[in-house]
Each structure stands twice: as C-alpha cells, then as structure tokens.
Design a protein around this motif. Structure first.
Motif, mmCIF file in Angstrom:
data_model
loop_
_atom_site.group_PDB
_atom_site.id
_atom_site.type_symbol
_atom_site.label_atom_id
_atom_site.label_comp_id
_atom_site.label_asym_id
_atom_site.label_seq_id
_atom_site.Cartn_x
_atom_site.Cartn_y
_atom_site.Cartn_z
ATOM 1 N N THR A 3 0.841 -1.201 0.000
ATOM 2 C CA THR A 3 0.000 0.000 0.000
ATOM 3 C C THR A 3 0.874 1.247 0.000
ATOM 4 O OG1 THR A 3 -0.094 -0.035 2.416
ATOM 5 C CG2 THR A 3 -1.877 -1.135 1.219
ATOM 6 N N TRP A 4 2.187 1.064 -0.134
ATOM 7 C CA TRP A 4 3.134 2.173 -0.113
ATOM 8 C C TRP A 4 3.237 2.885 -1.437
ATOM 9 C CZ3 TRP A 4 8.562 2.992 1.966
ATOM 10 C CH2 TRP A 4 8.489 3.422 3.282
ATOM 11 N N GLY A 5 2.626 2.378 -2.468
ATOM 12 C CA GLY A 5 2.689 3.030 -3.758
ATOM 13 C C GLY A 5 3.431 2.209 -4.782
ATOM 14 N N MET A 6 3.992 2.903 -5.724
ATOM 15 C CA MET A 6 4.608 2.261 -6.872
ATOM 16 C C MET A 6 6.093 2.601 -6.943
ATOM 17 S SD MET A 6 1.928 0.902 -8.249
ATOM 18 C CE MET A 6 2.181 0.506 -9.953
ATOM 19 N N SER A 7 6.852 1.720 -7.581
ATOM 20 C CA SER A 7 8.216 2.039 -7.980
ATOM 21 C C SER A 7 8.131 2.638 -9.383
ATOM 22 C CB SER A 7 9.079 0.785 -8.027
ATOM 23 O OG SER A 7 9.275 0.275 -6.739
ATOM 24 N N GLU A 8 9.018 3.590 -9.658
ATOM 25 C CA GLU A 8 8.957 4.302 -10.931
ATOM 26 C C GLU A 8 10.344 4.375 -11.544
ATOM 27 O OE1 GLU A 8 6.848 8.229 -11.086
ATOM 28 O OE2 GLU A 8 8.899 8.935 -11.432
ATOM 29 N N PHE A 9 10.463 3.910 -12.787
ATOM 30 C CA PHE A 9 11.700 4.040 -13.553
ATOM 31 C C PHE A 9 11.391 4.919 -14.744
ATOM 32 C CE2 PHE A 9 14.499 2.613 -17.027
ATOM 33 C CZ PHE A 9 15.712 2.946 -16.460
ATOM 34 N N MET A 10 12.125 6.023 -14.881
ATOM 35 C CA MET A 10 11.857 6.967 -15.960
ATOM 36 C C MET A 10 13.140 7.263 -16.706
ATOM 37 S SD MET A 10 10.241 10.728 -15.700
ATOM 38 C CE MET A 10 10.178 11.764 -17.131
ATOM 39 N N GLY A 11 13.034 7.389 -18.023
ATOM 40 C CA GLY A 11 14.183 7.736 -18.849
ATOM 41 C C GLY A 11 13.834 8.833 -19.835
ATOM 42 N N LEU A 12 14.824 9.613 -20.192
ATOM 43 C CA LEU A 12 14.648 10.698 -21.155
ATOM 44 C C LEU A 12 15.395 10.327 -22.430
ATOM 45 C CD1 LEU A 12 13.576 13.568 -21.681
ATOM 46 C CD2 LEU A 12 15.714 14.440 -20.724
ATOM 47 N N ILE A 13 14.679 10.275 -23.548
ATOM 48 C CA ILE A 13 15.286 9.904 -24.827
ATOM 49 C C ILE A 13 15.835 11.149 -25.521
ATOM 50 C CG2 ILE A 13 14.845 8.900 -27.100
ATOM 51 C CD1 ILE A 13 12.719 7.113 -25.615
ATOM 52 N N HIS A 14 14.997 12.188 -25.676
ATOM 53 C CA HIS A 14 15.484 13.470 -26.176
ATOM 54 C C HIS A 14 14.568 14.587 -25.694
ATOM 55 C CE1 HIS A 14 12.635 12.529 -29.517
ATOM 56 N NE2 HIS A 14 12.451 13.829 -29.509
ATOM 57 N N GLY A 15 15.082 15.813 -25.747
ATOM 58 C CA GLY A 15 14.323 16.955 -25.264
ATOM 59 C C GLY A 15 14.716 17.286 -23.837
ATOM 60 N N HIS A 16 13.753 17.816 -23.081
ATOM 61 C CA HIS A 16 14.014 18.151 -21.685
ATOM 62 C C HIS A 16 12.816 17.734 -20.835
ATOM 63 C CE1 HIS A 16 11.568 21.614 -22.899
ATOM 64 N NE2 HIS A 16 11.255 21.716 -21.626
ATOM 65 N N TYR A 17 13.088 17.459 -19.595
ATOM 66 C CA TYR A 17 12.047 17.065 -18.648
ATOM 67 C C TYR A 17 11.678 18.296 -17.833
ATOM 68 C CZ TYR A 17 9.828 14.529 -14.781
ATOM 69 O OH TYR A 17 8.949 14.083 -13.827
ATOM 70 N N GLU A 18 10.468 18.789 -18.001
ATOM 71 C CA GLU A 18 10.065 20.066 -17.400
ATOM 72 C C GLU A 18 10.110 20.069 -15.879
ATOM 73 O OE1 GLU A 18 6.363 17.655 -17.469
ATOM 74 O OE2 GLU A 18 7.967 17.956 -18.897
#
Length: 106
Positions: A3-18
């Motif tokens: 119930t603690w939530g989710m694990s998150e894996f994020m990657g940036l291919i091109h551009g910028h992450y706001e």
C-alpha cells in the motif's frame, strides 16, 4: 501488494524534462522505489503553482518513458558503485521548497 505506492523508472530519450530541467539529460534515467520521495524541482513547482490555469503544452519536442511497478525495484551494484553517474546531490533540487500547507486553514 504494497500500500506504499509504486516504484517508478523513468528515462529521457530526447528533449528536456520540465520537472527537472537541470541534471536530467537525454540518455539519463531515474529510479524511485516505493516510498522514495520524488517530484518536480523547486522552479517547476513554483512556476506551475503560480501559472494562469489555462491549457498549456508541456515538454514540446520531448520523448521520455516511464515504467511503474507495484514491486520494489533496486539498482545493481555496478550502477551505484562503478558507473560514476550517480547524482549524489539529487535531493538538493527540493531544498528551496517553501511550506504552503496550513492545517488551520479551512
């Protein structure tokens, strides 16, 4: 299932992450396991909190991906000790956050 939530894996291919314009370059990735604080940096939070509420395009020209899991994810020993790309100052992007919550405000 936690119930603690989710694990998150994020990657940036091109551009910028706001939500973190500095320090998250194309080819980079982040991993936040369950219960790990994460979110937009101070500048992104303040801008979004004070922008006029109108439809707005975000991350124009950007391509990124995100995987979420109800399982706890972990980094390999190589990724932490040998790749020399761990951002030891990652937490500092939130140091300037101001307290906005007032428990007495009704």
């Amino acid at each position: 299932q936690s119930t603690w939530g989710m694990s998150e894996f994020m990657g940036l291919i091109h551009g910028h992450y706001e939500a973190k314009k500095h320090g998250f370059a194309p080819g980079g990735a982040t991993l936040h396991s369950m219960g790990t604080p994460h979110g937009p940096d101070v500048d992104c939070f303040e801008q979004a909190s004070n922008d006029q509420l109108v439809p707005t395009r975000v991350a124009e020209g950007t391509m990124s991906f995100m995987f979420e899991s109800c399982l706890s994810l972990a980094c390999s020993d190589w990724s932490i000790k040998e790749c020399e790309e761990v951002d030891e100052d990652y937490y500092k992007c939130w140091q300037g956050l101001k307290r906005h919550f007032n428990p007495n405000k009704k």
